[in-house]
Design a protein around this motif. Structure first.
Motif, short mmCIF file in Angstrom:
data_model
loop_
_atom_site.label_atom_id
_atom_site.label_comp_id
_atom_site.label_asym_id
_atom_site.label_seq_id
_atom_site.Cartn_x
_atom_site.Cartn_y
_atom_site.Cartn_z
N GLN A 25 6.93 -9.67 -4.32
CA GLN A 25 5.68 -10.07 -4.13
C GLN A 25 4.80 -9.16 -3.09
N LEU A 26 5.27 -8.25 -2.44
CA LEU A 26 4.75 -7.28 -1.53
C LEU A 26 3.91 -6.43 -2.50
N LYS A 27 2.76 -5.78 -2.07
CA LYS A 27 2.00 -5.04 -2.68
C LYS A 27 1.27 -4.08 -1.52
N PRO A 28 0.73 -2.98 -1.81
CA PRO A 28 -0.02 -2.17 -0.77
C PRO A 28 -1.02 -2.88 0.09
N THR A 29 -1.69 -3.93 -0.68
CA THR A 29 -2.82 -4.72 0.01
C THR A 29 -2.01 -6.02 0.73
N SER A 30 -0.71 -6.19 0.61
CA SER A 30 -0.09 -7.14 1.25
C SER A 30 0.15 -7.05 2.84
N ALA A 31 0.56 -7.94 3.70
CA ALA A 31 0.95 -7.84 4.85
C ALA A 31 2.47 -8.39 5.02
N LEU A 32 3.45 -7.77 5.54
CA LEU A 32 4.67 -8.20 6.11
C LEU A 32 4.81 -8.72 7.29
#
Length: 309
Positions: free
Chosen positions: A178-185
């Protein structure tokens, strides 16, 4: 065997300037901070120039700040034996009648140390990452999972998209997808380093997703691969769990993100409370005191509805 940071300091102490002595004293007293701080932050805390910090690092025999960070991290004894820790705590807890007083005093010490262990600019960087993210994945294993879930739930309640996971092995792949460049981990990893952390970081770096690490002793393992590291105070000699500092940090992050867009945060809580009312066929709100109402004003009114737990 390479000499420890403590031994290096002892070997060169007489050769250092007054500024250099302040730098090494900071290293010795605050190894957790030294393992992740920038030269600028070390300089600010030691009240010296950036150049003095870099010069002192060289005088200690390190090739650069990265080498010193690893040496500082080694002072933290990251491999902590839970059985030994419990045994040490039990020796401090032989008087059960005073146990609550002891653990309370330790908790106060822990809370007071938290602002010093997390520099303002580091905290603000983490807040910025969470506020800008289209969605946030919070990862925590074992006792860290409740902290991860608390951050995820708090973000959702202020109208942010977030989820928490403690899945391991190949099941973890579905979460990472579900991670994308606009996500945060966000990795909540107080004491233990597992393979899933490395895979998550590698995937986030591959797609350009920013990473926030919340930890007590693992900063040096990940500092070169993540954007922001929030280091909580050491609990090795204290009775309370490290989760106390982690949960306080989560509360601070949520309040700071909310403050960046108060209307969005309040809208999220209004929606949550409306749905709760429909589900239980009644209001869950408690009567407001003036002090509570002042903290959570609704747009266009003098009073507000505070978040309900």
């Amino acid at each position: 065997m390479e000499p420890t940071l403590t031994k290096r300091i002892a070997q060169v102490r007489e050769q250092l300037s007054a500024g250099g002595l302040r730098v090494v004293d900071f290293f010795a007293a605050h190894p957790a901070e030294a393992s992740v701080f920038s030269a600028q932050e070390i300089a600010r805390r030691a009240e010296v120039s950036d150049a003095t910090v870099i010069r002192t690092v060289k005088q200690l025999g390190f090739g650069g700040l990265g080498e010193l960070r690893r040496a500082a991290a080694a002072m933290l004894n990251p491999v902590r034996d839970p059985e030994q820790t419990l045994a040490e705590h039990l020796t401090r807890s032989d008087d059960s009648g005073r146990l609550l007083a002891k653990i309370s005093l330790d908790a106060v010490e822990l809370v007071r140390a938290l602002p010093q262990s997390v520099p303002a600019e580091t905290f603000e960087a983490a807040v910025g990452i969470l506020a800008a993210a289209s969605n946030t994945l919070v990862v925590g294993y074992g006792s860290a999972l409740p902290v991860a879930e608390s951050l995820s739930l708090g973000l959702r309640r202020i109208s942010r998209t977030a989820s928490a996971t403690g899945l391991t092995g190949y099941n973890f792949a579905d979460e990472l997808s579900q991670l994308k460049p606009t996500s945060a981990l966000v990795l909540v990893a107080p004491l233990r380093h597992v393979r899933e952390h490395d895979v998550a970081i590698s995937e986030a770096l591959r797609i350009g997703c920013p990473i926030v690490l919340i930890t007590e002793v693992l900063a040096s393992h990940f500092a070169d691969r993540v954007e922001t590291v929030l280091v909580t105070p050491s609990t090795e000699k204290l009775l309370p769990s490290n989760l106390i500092a982690h949960l306080l940090l989560v509360d601070a992050l949520l309040l700071a993100v909310s403050a960046l867009d108060p209307e969005r945060a309040l809208d999220g809580w209004k929606t949550t409370n409306r749905l709760r009312t429909e589900l239980v066929e009644g209001s869950l709100d408690v009567p407001l005191t003036p002090s509570i109402a002042a903290k959570f004003p609704l747009p266009g009114s003098a009073s507000g509805t505070p978040p309900v737990g």
